[in-house]
Design a protein around this motif. Structure first.
Motif, short mmCIF file in Angstrom:
data_model
loop_
_atom_site.label_atom_id
_atom_site.label_comp_id
_atom_site.label_asym_id
_atom_site.label_seq_id
_atom_site.Cartn_x
_atom_site.Cartn_y
_atom_site.Cartn_z
N ILE A 158 2.47 2.07 -3.38
CA ILE A 158 1.53 2.73 -4.29
C ILE A 158 1.47 4.22 -3.99
O ILE A 158 1.52 5.07 -4.88
N ASP A 159 1.36 4.56 -2.69
CA ASP A 159 1.31 5.96 -2.29
C ASP A 159 2.59 6.71 -2.70
O ASP A 159 2.54 7.87 -3.10
N ALA B 211 0.83 -1.20 0.00
CA ALA B 211 0.00 0.00 0.00
C ALA B 211 0.87 1.26 0.00
O ALA B 211 0.58 2.23 -0.73
N SER C 218 -3.77 4.52 -1.90
CA SER C 218 -4.14 3.19 -1.43
C SER C 218 -5.05 3.30 -0.22
O SER C 218 -5.13 4.35 0.41
#
Length: 332
Positions: A87-88, A84, A94
């Motif tokens: 992705i950020d 997660a 996320s």
């Protein structure tokens, strides 16, 4: 799109706030305390908005590495956190799933939740669900009761709890969910969770003490802990990602204690005090089953070392209050 870390989220509606405050008589006999909370909400620097917090993306890999060292036996949920955050870090957005941590008493579930909240730079709200007898703790007590008041979800989003600033996405830790006792379905302590754990329904969550005033509770991170899933309703299980957490082995426990000691020394703030413990000392300290006892012992150990005129702890500095026996893996 979903708001990124650091951005503001419209958690409450200004129009709904105005209507609710102007119609204060609808809040019941104890409206004074509730109205006070509503006015504090409106006086917040961001008014109806709250900031969405997240890890420091400039150094997220280092932060995650430190987190793994603090809770090495939580490898599976930490892999989800890593994905997660990755992705950020590249500009995406996320949303962490709701975690359900299964494990025996002593595997470190509370410790993990606290450390994850620190990594996420989020307020930490902890509830012992075994002591909760009805749903009002989370979602407020209905205005028809004489002592009606908002629940912890509203408080955390509106004014903050335990002296911590309100944000859009605090970490809520619900411990001992499998020990919840509900003698009457109308007051089921888990009743509010069914909508809170669903993204869409939680976008328009209403506290029972403030009807007609919805809030966006969809950004809350939920971490649930239990020893068993046998008594947890299937709708709750279906709304969570379930992880079976093993107890730390001796090597992992040494890593946990080494990092806890470092944090304790930093929080005490004694200049030039060594934040590390020799391996031979750690090898003996892991005989302590209770992490809470170890944290208390750290303060006494640092004090004993300072009285001795030293800036490093010896094993003899740790005044252990409970008898030690053969090492047992895990915490109590």
């Amino acid at each position: 799109r979903e708001p990124r870390s650091g951005e503001l989220v419209e958690v409450f509606s200004q129009d709904a706030w105005t209507q609710t405050v102007n119609n204060g008589s609808a809040l019941g006999e104890h409206k004074r305390d509730t109205l006070l909370m509503l006015r504090k909400l409106n006086a917040h620097p961001y008014c109806m908005h709250r900031r969405r917090t997240g890890p420091d993306l400039a150094i997220w890999r280092d932060g995650l590495r430190d987190l793994v060292a603090m809770v090495p036996n939580f490898e599976a949920p930490l892999r989800v956190v890593e994905k997660a955050t990755a992705i950020d870090a590249i500009g995406g957005v996320s949303r962490l799933p709701n975690f359900l941590l299964l494990g025996d008493t002593g595997v470190g579930k509370t410790h993990f939740a606290r450390q994850l909240a620190k990594y996420l730079r989020a307020p930490f709200v902890s509830l012992d669900m075994s002591a909760v007898t009805f749903s009002a703790t989370l979602s407020g007590l209905d205005i028809h009761w004489g002592n009606s008041s908002p629940g912890r979800v509203f408080q955390a989003l509106a004014i903050g709890v335990d002296g911590v600033e309100a944000t859009a996405n605090p970490v809520f830790f619900l411990d001992e969910l499998d020990k919840v006792s509900a003698t009457d379905a109308r007051y089921d302590p888990m009743g509010g969770l069914y909508s809170l754990l669903e993204t869409e329904s939680s976008r328009h969550f209403e506290d029972a003490a403030i009807p007609g005033f919805p809030m966006d509770a969809s950004h809350i991170r939920w971490i649930i802990a239990a020893n068993s899933i046998e008594t947890i309703p299937k709708p709750i299980l279906s709304r969570t990602m379930v992880f079976e957490i093993p107890p730390p082995d001796e090597s992992q426990k040494m890593s946990i204690y080494a990092n806890v000691f470092r944090d304790q020394v930093e929080s005490i703030g004694v200049a030039d005090f060594s934040p590390t413990l020799p391996g031979r000392v750690l090898a003996r300290l892991i005989e302590i089953d209770a992490l809470r006892e170890f944290k208390r012992a750290c303060l006494l150990a640092v004090g004993n070392a300072v009285l001795r005129g030293d800036r490093e702890c010896l094993f003899s500095d740790f005044e252990l209050t409970a008898p030690r026996s053969k090492p047992r893996i895990g915490f109590t």
